[in-house]
Enzyme design. Sequence first.
Site, PDB file in Angstrom:
ATOM      1  N   TYR A  81       0.823  -1.222   0.000  1.00 29.29           N
ATOM      2  CA  TYR A  81       0.000   0.000   0.000  1.00 29.29           C
ATOM      3  C   TYR A  81       0.857   1.271   0.000  1.00 29.29           C
ATOM      4  CZ  TYR A  81      -3.973  -3.029   1.106  1.00 29.29           C
ATOM      5  OH  TYR A  81      -4.938  -4.004   1.071  1.00 29.29           O
ATOM      6  N   LYS A  96       3.904 -15.238   1.491  1.00 28.14           N
ATOM      7  CA  LYS A  96       3.899 -16.095   0.304  1.00 28.14           C
ATOM      8  C   LYS A  96       5.352 -16.292  -0.121  1.00 28.14           C
ATOM      9  CE  LYS A  96       0.748 -16.808  -2.384  1.00 28.14           C
ATOM     10  NZ  LYS A  96       0.145 -18.110  -2.734  1.00 28.14           N
ATOM     11  N   ASP A 138      -2.281 -18.007   1.652  1.00 24.09           N
ATOM     12  CA  ASP A 138      -3.502 -18.575   1.050  1.00 24.09           C
ATOM     13  C   ASP A 138      -3.937 -19.821   1.821  1.00 24.09           C
ATOM     14  OD1 ASP A 138      -1.151 -19.736   0.143  1.00 24.09           O
ATOM     15  OD2 ASP A 138      -1.886 -20.151  -1.868  1.00 24.09           O
ATOM     16  N   ASP A 176      -4.862  -7.273   5.868  1.00 22.73           N
ATOM     17  CA  ASP A 176      -6.122  -6.590   5.556  1.00 22.73           C
ATOM     18  C   ASP A 176      -7.208  -7.641   5.288  1.00 22.73           C
ATOM     19  OD1 ASP A 176      -7.881  -4.604   4.934  1.00 22.73           O
ATOM     20  OD2 ASP A 176      -6.850  -3.909   3.123  1.00 22.73           O
ATOM     21  N   ASP A 221     -10.186  -9.209   8.264  1.00 24.42           N
ATOM     22  CA  ASP A 221     -11.625  -9.087   8.001  1.00 24.42           C
ATOM     23  C   ASP A 221     -12.280 -10.461   8.014  1.00 24.42           C
ATOM     24  OD1 ASP A 221     -11.552  -6.378   7.817  1.00 24.42           O
ATOM     25  OD2 ASP A 221     -12.590  -6.269   5.892  1.00 24.42           O
TER      26      ASP A 221
END
Length: 368
Positions: free
Chosen positions: A142, A192, A225, A249, A253
């Site tokens: 970001y 990852k 993942d 992020d 959630d």
Amino acid sequence: MTNPSLLILPGDGIGPEVMAEVRKIIAWFGAKRGLNFDLSEDLVGGCAYDRHGTPLHDDTMAKAQEVDAVLLGAVGGPAYDKLDFSVKPERGLLRLRKEMDLYANLRPAQCFDALADFSSLKKDVVAGLDIMIVRELTSGVYFGEPRGIFKEGNERVGINTQRYTESEIARVARSAFELARKRGNKVCSMEKANVMESGILWRDVVQEVHDAEYADVELSHMYADAGAMQLTRWPKQFDVIVTDNLFGDLLSDLAAMLTGSLGMLPSASLGAPMENGRPKALYEPVHGSAPDIAGTGKANPCACILSFAMALRYSFDQGDEAARLEAAVNQVLASGVRTADLMQKDGGTPATTTQMGDAVIAALEASL
Ligand code: NAD
């Protein structure tokens, strides 16, 4: 000895309504548990704009830098939607996070027994769930450069850059290990590393910090993942999860909604330790100012109350009192007292914001 200091920023919409209940609880801890705070209160968001023409006055910012912890309600509302981007209420919150350099965002996913039916997962998967996601908040994709939309030949190309330095990874890893020591003593780091160099560095640095400083904490690594899959399959295998800004992020959630309503979700953002050893800290509910119910007495104060419980545990070293407050909330829910957001259709008369706060105080009283 001086009392620890706490700056209260109720903000806009339901912010002041839920904060009024937290104030009652703070007063209870003072009167009944001898836990006294040096309290101050100020404006943030739309109300600060109305008073000062800016969503966060410099004096408020300076105060936030000095205190042991900041507790915020919520900011924003339709009255401010047309303001210039630079003075929108949310800019006040962003400035606080940025100038306090709050790099570790803590999002607990805790399932209160009485609300296990609210989850989209099976009851036995979520009942008793208590995990903490630590998301790196101030770096990563970001913020990385280069970024932008550029022209390449005949088409446009959108670019964002994932970038992490060793020190950025090490400091958030330390936050996660410190938290784990106050909880179940287990950290799972997610990245990852199979396809991203920044992931390889992330894994290496987390392992190095662990081996050098936190060998007593159990550490595991997982691809993000696979982590998402495991979070929905059997979330109770985790205690603390530490991950980068982007994966955090998404995963926070996902994990938060395992447990039901927005009205129940607290959060904390922590920065570097100050001279007194406490981290810079901002505690706030995950929800916004809920303009659709502001002023109606329907707001659930639990997210803000539980944010104060996090402050007790992580800023003020009062883990037992934090547990007392969380148990009181659990007991109130179990007794059937519910605000409107926690009720099934035709579930009876909902409790008001004030009634919910009073019920928590009654449960605290009963805990003595
Ligand atoms: P929101 O979280 O305010 O509300 C979403 C929905 O959840 C609404 O239906 C609301 O009534 C309900 N809800 C939220 N908190 C609740 C509570 N404690 N009890 C019962 N019901 C609750 O999100 P939104 O509607 O997208 O945004 C409203 C305003 O809040 C906007 O101006 C937005 O920018 C701002 N906002 C602020 C923050 C913050 O201060 N951290 C976070 C998100 C949104």
